[in-house]
Motif scaffolding. Sequence first.
Motif, PDB file in Angstrom:
ATOM      1  N   LEU A   1       0.821  -1.214   0.000  1.00 10.07           N
ATOM      2  CA  LEU A   1       0.000   0.000   0.000  1.00 10.07           C
ATOM      3  C   LEU A   1       0.853   1.262   0.000  1.00 10.07           C
ATOM      4  N   ILE A   2       1.926   1.256   0.788  1.00  6.42           N
ATOM      5  CA  ILE A   2       2.805   2.430   0.831  1.00  6.42           C
ATOM      6  C   ILE A   2       3.507   2.614  -0.512  1.00  6.42           C
ATOM      7  N   ALA A   3       3.923   1.517  -1.137  1.00  5.99           N
ATOM      8  CA  ALA A   3       4.563   1.610  -2.451  1.00  5.99           C
ATOM      9  C   ALA A   3       3.582   2.153  -3.496  1.00  5.99           C
ATOM     10  N   LYS A   4       2.316   1.764  -3.393  1.00  7.15           N
ATOM     11  CA  LYS A   4       1.306   2.187  -4.366  1.00  7.15           C
ATOM     12  C   LYS A   4       0.914   3.648  -4.189  1.00  7.15           C
ATOM     13  N   PHE A   5       0.702   4.080  -2.945  1.00  6.99           N
ATOM     14  CA  PHE A   5       0.176   5.417  -2.693  1.00  6.99           C
ATOM     15  C   PHE A   5       1.206   6.394  -2.141  1.00  6.99           C
ATOM     16  N   GLY A   6       2.402   5.918  -1.847  1.00  3.78           N
ATOM     17  CA  GLY A   6       3.403   6.751  -1.195  1.00  3.78           C
ATOM     18  C   GLY A   6       4.414   7.362  -2.130  1.00  3.78           C
ATOM     19  N   GLN A   7       5.535   7.714  -1.556  1.00  5.97           N
ATOM     20  CA  GLN A   7       6.596   8.382  -2.282  1.00  5.97           C
ATOM     21  C   GLN A   7       7.955   7.895  -1.791  1.00  5.97           C
ATOM     22  N   ALA A   8       8.934   7.932  -2.685  1.00  5.25           N
ATOM     23  CA  ALA A   8      10.310   7.636  -2.285  1.00  5.25           C
ATOM     24  C   ALA A   8      10.829   8.860  -1.540  1.00  5.25           C
ATOM     25  N   SER A   9      11.576   8.628  -0.477  1.00  4.55           N
ATOM     26  CA  SER A   9      12.027   9.725   0.356  1.00  4.55           C
ATOM     27  C   SER A   9      13.310   9.341   1.069  1.00  4.55           C
ATOM     28  N   THR A  10      13.681  10.151   2.049  1.00  2.63           N
ATOM     29  CA  THR A  10      14.889   9.871   2.835  1.00  2.63           C
ATOM     30  C   THR A  10      14.649  10.124   4.315  1.00  2.63           C
TER      31      THR A  10
ATOM     32  N   ALA B   1       2.690  10.405   3.807  1.00  5.51           N
ATOM     33  CA  ALA B   1       2.490  11.459   4.809  1.00  5.51           C
ATOM     34  C   ALA B   1       1.022  11.868   4.812  1.00  5.51           C
ATOM     35  N   MET B   2       0.436  11.945   6.009  1.00  3.08           N
ATOM     36  CA  MET B   2      -0.972  12.314   6.144  1.00  3.08           C
ATOM     37  C   MET B   2      -1.147  13.296   7.295  1.00  3.08           C
ATOM     38  N   ALA B   3      -2.063  14.219   7.131  1.00  3.58           N
ATOM     39  CA  ALA B   3      -2.353  15.194   8.176  1.00  3.58           C
ATOM     40  C   ALA B   3      -3.123  14.531   9.314  1.00  3.58           C
ATOM     41  N   TYR B   4      -2.924  15.039  10.509  1.00  2.00           N
ATOM     42  CA  TYR B   4      -3.741  14.610  11.640  1.00  2.00           C
ATOM     43  C   TYR B   4      -5.131  15.215  11.490  1.00  2.00           C
ATOM     44  N   SER B   5      -6.136  14.528  11.999  1.00  2.00           N
ATOM     45  CA  SER B   5      -7.489  15.097  11.978  1.00  2.00           C
ATOM     46  C   SER B   5      -7.572  16.187  13.044  1.00  2.00           C
ATOM     47  N   ALA B   6      -8.523  17.068  12.900  1.00  2.00           N
ATOM     48  CA  ALA B   6      -8.681  18.194  13.825  1.00  2.00           C
ATOM     49  C   ALA B   6      -8.893  17.716  15.260  1.00  2.00           C
ATOM     50  N   ARG B   7      -9.570  16.593  15.446  1.00  2.00           N
ATOM     51  CA  ARG B   7      -9.833  16.108  16.807  1.00  2.00           C
ATOM     52  C   ARG B   7      -8.581  15.537  17.465  1.00  2.00           C
TER      53      ARG B   7
ATOM     54  N   THR C   1      -0.611  20.415  22.388  1.00  2.00           N
ATOM     55  CA  THR C   1       0.557  20.145  23.228  1.00  2.00           C
ATOM     56  C   THR C   1       1.372  18.994  22.633  1.00  2.00           C
ATOM     57  N   GLU C   2       0.828  17.779  22.699  1.00  2.00           N
ATOM     58  CA  GLU C   2       1.547  16.643  22.120  1.00  2.00           C
ATOM     59  C   GLU C   2       1.505  16.680  20.605  1.00  2.00           C
ATOM     60  N   ILE C   3       0.343  16.916  20.049  1.00  2.00           N
ATOM     61  CA  ILE C   3       0.185  17.025  18.600  1.00  2.00           C
ATOM     62  C   ILE C   3      -0.225  18.458  18.302  1.00  2.00           C
ATOM     63  N   GLN C   4       0.640  19.149  17.556  1.00  2.00           N
ATOM     64  CA  GLN C   4       0.410  20.554  17.254  1.00  2.00           C
ATOM     65  C   GLN C   4      -0.098  20.719  15.834  1.00  2.00           C
ATOM     66  N   SER C   5      -0.680  21.864  15.574  1.00  2.00           N
ATOM     67  CA  SER C   5      -1.129  22.189  14.229  1.00  2.00           C
ATOM     68  C   SER C   5       0.095  22.173  13.309  1.00  2.00           C
ATOM     69  N   GLY C   6      -0.019  21.513  12.185  1.00  2.00           N
ATOM     70  CA  GLY C   6       1.110  21.398  11.253  1.00  2.00           C
ATOM     71  C   GLY C   6       1.857  20.093  11.370  1.00  2.00           C
ATOM     72  N   ASP C   7       1.659  19.339  12.462  1.00  3.32           N
ATOM     73  CA  ASP C   7       2.275  18.017  12.597  1.00  3.32           C
ATOM     74  C   ASP C   7       1.621  17.061  11.614  1.00  3.32           C
ATOM     75  N   ILE C   8       2.370  16.057  11.176  1.00  3.20           N
ATOM     76  CA  ILE C   8       1.815  15.060  10.267  1.00  3.20           C
ATOM     77  C   ILE C   8       2.167  13.661  10.751  1.00  3.20           C
ATOM     78  N   GLN C   9       1.332  12.711  10.339  1.00  2.00           N
ATOM     79  CA  GLN C   9       1.612  11.292  10.554  1.00  2.00           C
ATOM     80  C   GLN C   9       2.347  10.805   9.322  1.00  2.00           C
ATOM     81  N   ILE C  10       3.434  10.085   9.537  1.00  2.00           N
ATOM     82  CA  ILE C  10       4.194   9.550   8.420  1.00  2.00           C
ATOM     83  C   ILE C  10       4.263   8.035   8.590  1.00  2.00           C
ATOM     84  N   TYR C  11       3.732   7.318   7.611  1.00  2.00           N
ATOM     85  CA  TYR C  11       3.775   5.865   7.605  1.00  2.00           C
ATOM     86  C   TYR C  11       4.958   5.456   6.735  1.00  2.00           C
TER      87      TYR C  11
END
Length: 121
Positions: free
Chosen positions: A16-25, A51-57, A62-72
């Motif tokens: 799934l990551i290979a299909k929908f993701g990107q090569a990175s470092t 890379a995906m944005a966190y939901s507003a909820r 504090t722990e998760i700030q605006s602009g943080d992202i989840q990276i699988y």
Amino acid sequence: MANPLFARLQATAQRLIAKFGQASTITRITPPDPVLGGDPVETVYAATLVAMAYSAREIDGTEIQSGDIQIYISSVGLVIGPKPGDLVAASGKTFRVIKADPNNYDGLTNVVFIVQGRIAD
């Protein structure tokens, strides 16, 4: 002995990551030797990620700030496990790893790394 279920989950995540993701470092900066000194050493590792944005909820300010992202990050072929302080290039930006979870349920197989990334200064 590794559980075959986790190997299948790892393969599914990788596909799934290979299909929908990107090569990175992932860049790991090793600090200088405390006795001998020297310069920090940057080592760059290839990775495949989504890379995906966190939901507003999930954003609590504090722990998760605006602009943080989840990276699988696919664990297949990854030489290192991401850890806090590493830098991840995703979506044209550089993020510093705040938290890293290897999703290692049997103690042997890293299914997928889920990291919290924050824009690096």
